[in-house]
Design a protein around this motif. Sequence first.
Motif, short mmCIF file in Angstrom:
data_model
loop_
_atom_site.label_atom_id
_atom_site.label_comp_id
_atom_site.label_asym_id
_atom_site.label_seq_id
_atom_site.Cartn_x
_atom_site.Cartn_y
_atom_site.Cartn_z
N VAL A 76 -10.95 63.68 43.84
CA VAL A 76 -11.45 63.12 45.11
C VAL A 76 -10.27 62.84 46.04
O VAL A 76 -10.36 63.08 47.26
N ALA A 77 -9.18 62.36 45.49
CA ALA A 77 -8.01 62.05 46.33
C ALA A 77 -7.47 63.31 47.00
O ALA A 77 -7.04 63.29 48.16
N TYR A 124 -12.16 75.56 28.61
CA TYR A 124 -12.92 75.14 27.43
C TYR A 124 -13.84 73.96 27.73
O TYR A 124 -14.94 73.85 27.19
N MET A 125 -13.40 73.07 28.61
CA MET A 125 -14.27 71.93 28.98
C MET A 125 -15.48 72.41 29.76
O MET A 125 -16.61 71.99 29.52
N PRO B 646 -8.60 66.35 27.36
CA PRO B 646 -9.55 67.44 27.57
C PRO B 646 -9.93 68.21 26.30
O PRO B 646 -11.10 68.56 26.13
N VAL B 689 -11.60 62.73 29.18
CA VAL B 689 -11.08 62.73 30.56
C VAL B 689 -10.17 63.95 30.74
O VAL B 689 -9.61 64.47 29.78
N GLU B 690 -10.06 64.37 31.99
CA GLU B 690 -9.40 65.65 32.27
C GLU B 690 -7.91 65.52 32.52
O GLU B 690 -7.14 66.42 32.19
N THR B 691 -7.52 64.44 33.19
CA THR B 691 -6.13 64.33 33.63
C THR B 691 -5.58 62.95 33.26
O THR B 691 -6.35 61.99 33.09
N GLN B 693 -4.15 60.95 35.19
CA GLN B 693 -4.51 60.01 36.27
C GLN B 693 -5.92 59.45 36.03
O GLN B 693 -6.15 58.25 36.18
N GLU B 694 -6.83 60.34 35.63
CA GLU B 694 -8.19 59.88 35.34
C GLU B 694 -8.17 58.93 34.14
O GLU B 694 -8.89 57.92 34.12
N HIS B 724 -7.06 52.92 40.90
CA HIS B 724 -8.06 53.78 41.54
C HIS B 724 -7.60 54.20 42.93
O HIS B 724 -7.67 55.38 43.30
N HIS B 727 -4.67 56.76 42.51
CA HIS B 727 -4.97 58.10 42.01
C HIS B 727 -6.20 58.74 42.64
O HIS B 727 -6.32 59.96 42.66
N TYR B 728 -7.13 57.93 43.09
CA TYR B 728 -8.37 58.48 43.67
C TYR B 728 -8.37 58.37 45.20
O TYR B 728 -9.30 58.85 45.85
N GLY B 729 -7.37 57.68 45.72
CA GLY B 729 -7.22 57.62 47.17
C GLY B 729 -8.25 56.76 47.88
O GLY B 729 -8.40 56.86 49.10
#
Lengths: 180, 782
Positions: A76-77, A124-125, B646, B689-691, B693-694, B724, B727-729
């Motif tokens: 989102v950022a 893969y995800m 991941p 979670v993917e990253t 940051q997440e 938040h 990392h999420y802006g």
Amino acid sequence: MSCEPWQCAEIAATKKAHPINKPEVAVAMIKRAAHPILVVGSNVTERSLEGKLLIEYIIDFAKASNVKVVATAHMVAEFLKRGYEPADFMSAMDIGNRLVDPTWQGINGEGHPDLAMFVALPYYMESLILSGLKHFAPNLKTMTLDNLFHPHASWSFPNAPAKTWTENLTVMTSKFKGGK
Amino acid sequence: MTNKGLRVKAKELKTDIALVKGLELSVGKIIDDTWEEPMGPTPMPHIATLRDWDMKLLNKYKPFYMPDCDLCCLCTYGKCDLTAGKRGACGLNIADQSSRIVLIACSIGAATHTGHARHVVDHLIEEYGRNYPLDVGGFNVDVEAPVTRLVTGIKPETLGDLDEVLTYCETQVTHLLSAAHTGQESNNLDFESKAFHAGRVDQVGMEVADIAQISVFNFPKADPEAPLIEMGLGTIDNAKPVICCIGHNVVPSVGIIDYMKANKLDSKLEVVGLCCTAIDNSRYFDRAKIVGPISWELRVIRSGLVDVLVLDEQCVRTDCALEAERINAPVIAASEKNCIGYKNRTNDPVDEIVNDLVSRKVPGVLILDPEKVGEVAVRVAQKVAPMRKKLSILPSEEEIIKLAKTCRHCNLCQRSCPQDLEIPAAITAAAEGNLKPLTDLYEECIGCGRCEEACPVKLQIHSFILKAGQKYMLEETNFCRAGRGAVQDIEIRSAGGPIVLGEIPGILAAVGCANYPHGGKDVYDICREFAQRRFIVMTSGCSAMSAGSYRNEEGQTLYEEFPGSFEAGGVLNVGSCVSNPHIAGAAIKVASIFAKRNLRGNYEEIADYIHNRIGAVGLAWGAYSQKAASIASGFWSLGVPVLVGPHGSKYRRMLMGRSDKPENWEVYDARTGDTVNVGPAPEHLFQTVETPQEAMVAIAKLCIRPNDTWKGRSIKLSHYIDLHKRHYGRMPKDIHQFVRTMADVPVTMKDEIKDILEAKGWKETVIPDPTMLPRMIRSKKE
């Protein structure tokens, strides 16, 4: 262009994706959908196509098509930095989990999606989430906009080089009102 | 606890009232129980004893299945296609089958740790006797086995007591595995409940293994200042013979180290290790060196540094022996679980075995006597090292450039790579003389070697990457703190209050394997972020190594930068995989020591306490194994959320809360019996979670608990919002769900949050004394 799973071992059994051989086919399906969404993963800022980041193509497509974007991870950022506000953001697992719930009313309560598109999650995800949707969301159609074939989707573009991918995304964007 | 079997036999017994012939009376155990704590309701739970508790959690955190395979191939009715709701020949559908696989994975994990514990305990009993006392921290640790006390109701005092505990675990694992047989359990939630039970048993099995080895081998005993251990390939002294131990079971390594010490050779040879054996070696001998995590097995072997390879059990690449042959390094298989096809030489004379290995008459041997392993390994290493001259099979740069020209550009290397690394482009560049792209792959490569297996022209791609990254590989010289073991009771007394009230914003437990999406630095970055924020950071296993493998601006590793005590801003390595119960144990001890709850056989109440009050989160950023699944399951069952990176999505089932369904977030207020909505705290029990940051944002959020005081909640929210925004802006969209009264709102954010609350129609609520158990309500409403 091959319709083998990109990662060799991601093999589906009896229900496999239909390949999308022309971007116009994808556009027609998107236009037919009442509540399409596009789930965008963390690789969207990792891939550069013809000198432009994938996220720029996705923003162009989303603006032209008015498809609601759900950004996963911290993407989102990245959208906000580029002046685009996604319709929603949540973890990839959260959106997958909501999509298998037939009572979920969709983004902003606007109705359960009937078409969920995915792009730029780790292969893969994305494959696992598509598998979850194939098994547990029987009324949902899924489509991938990557250049990697995903056998668990309903429809997937075949494996293709970056140049073809760029062309597909550009053509798709151009077919919507507001597209160039 | 002491107990004995009683057996009475009488050929003929005359009494006033009867004549009895052939009397035989057998009483299983007489328990001499001097532990004053009253027994709780569920000692030695069976596979369905805690089902109600499990279902409470599973109703709140429903499984989200992502089947890794559409088929079931487990019986001869099959293969059965279970796609999209079809039932197989046995009647199971894909949800049932997915949860069955989760149960099988967790049972394998629990069996592995329990089997490991059984080997250690049996060996130690044989060597030191059943009455050898347990001591994990002297006067600093009164609650020596919190998990065992909680689950079984047993307070173990001697090695013999651990034997009893293991018998319980073995029985449970057998029942759990049997439930996965065709035509047994048929409901996905019941499979999940059993997987939780596997996690409980697993925690007990691990705790037994670790407290036994801490007590007997005199590992650091709850020591915040356990020594710093040299870590990395660059720390290995090439001039010495090198013995490399891979696996998890320290017993054979103890044989090696003891032999070296007894013969005054401990400074003449290098004992290095990978994976948890390395961690436990360093708890026994502070000059043992840690090479790195599990994924570096090919790295260390192919680099040629190893003169003798000693393989024990768990997470040992099954081709290690073949790889060792390529560098002329003899192999000693030291575990009956991993015999590698070698001849059993346990009863042969040492001289004969040494001669056979040194002369290469045999590439390896199986030796099931740890003392003999020690002598053979040391003597062979001394003789082989001058002959081997650190033979490496890494190609030269010129060879890489030449071989890269034979690439067919089929892309199968990338398509087989779990990381989807852009290997073809790197090979193309190498063919043109540019090795930089191959070097760039070094950090992200997890060392699986699948690229080589896929290559139709048999390019040794992994070796190419290692050679290109060799400079970095040999510069790896870092520190890992030796596993300290348990948390001291006094540390719990001091930190327990701030944790429960929320003033220490959380406990982050970075555990598990090294199947990282982009290298180990993510683990370091995440741990450092939270240590700087004055969370308590606990580490174990391969994650503990990765956390110590990078340095700050001043050149300090994480373990040098932060204290090793259980306090705000502390970074504690508890030890190896089997040390993970010290993390669960710390949470349990908060309930026991700080809150004075009885823990003996009182699982449900303690788990309810932990779930609602202790802001702990597990992070298994590179989890790959079945053991990692069972470790996670032990935490789920205690109500502690676990995040995976991941690749953890391949565990194929998440346990997800729904923040948009308010009805899922109700608890009882134990003071009044009222139902109170406490919001999604914690929101998930198991999530990919993917990253990184997440992960950071999720960790901060998952530490929020219903019991937080307003001050604690305010601190937790300030971390969540800060991360938040970074990392999420933007401000979190769910902040209104975590504000109960305006006092919860961080002071500096009052105006901004007040506007959000108004827009969301937020209403003030109470801070309850939270519980999910009706029996914990002290005053029921009329």
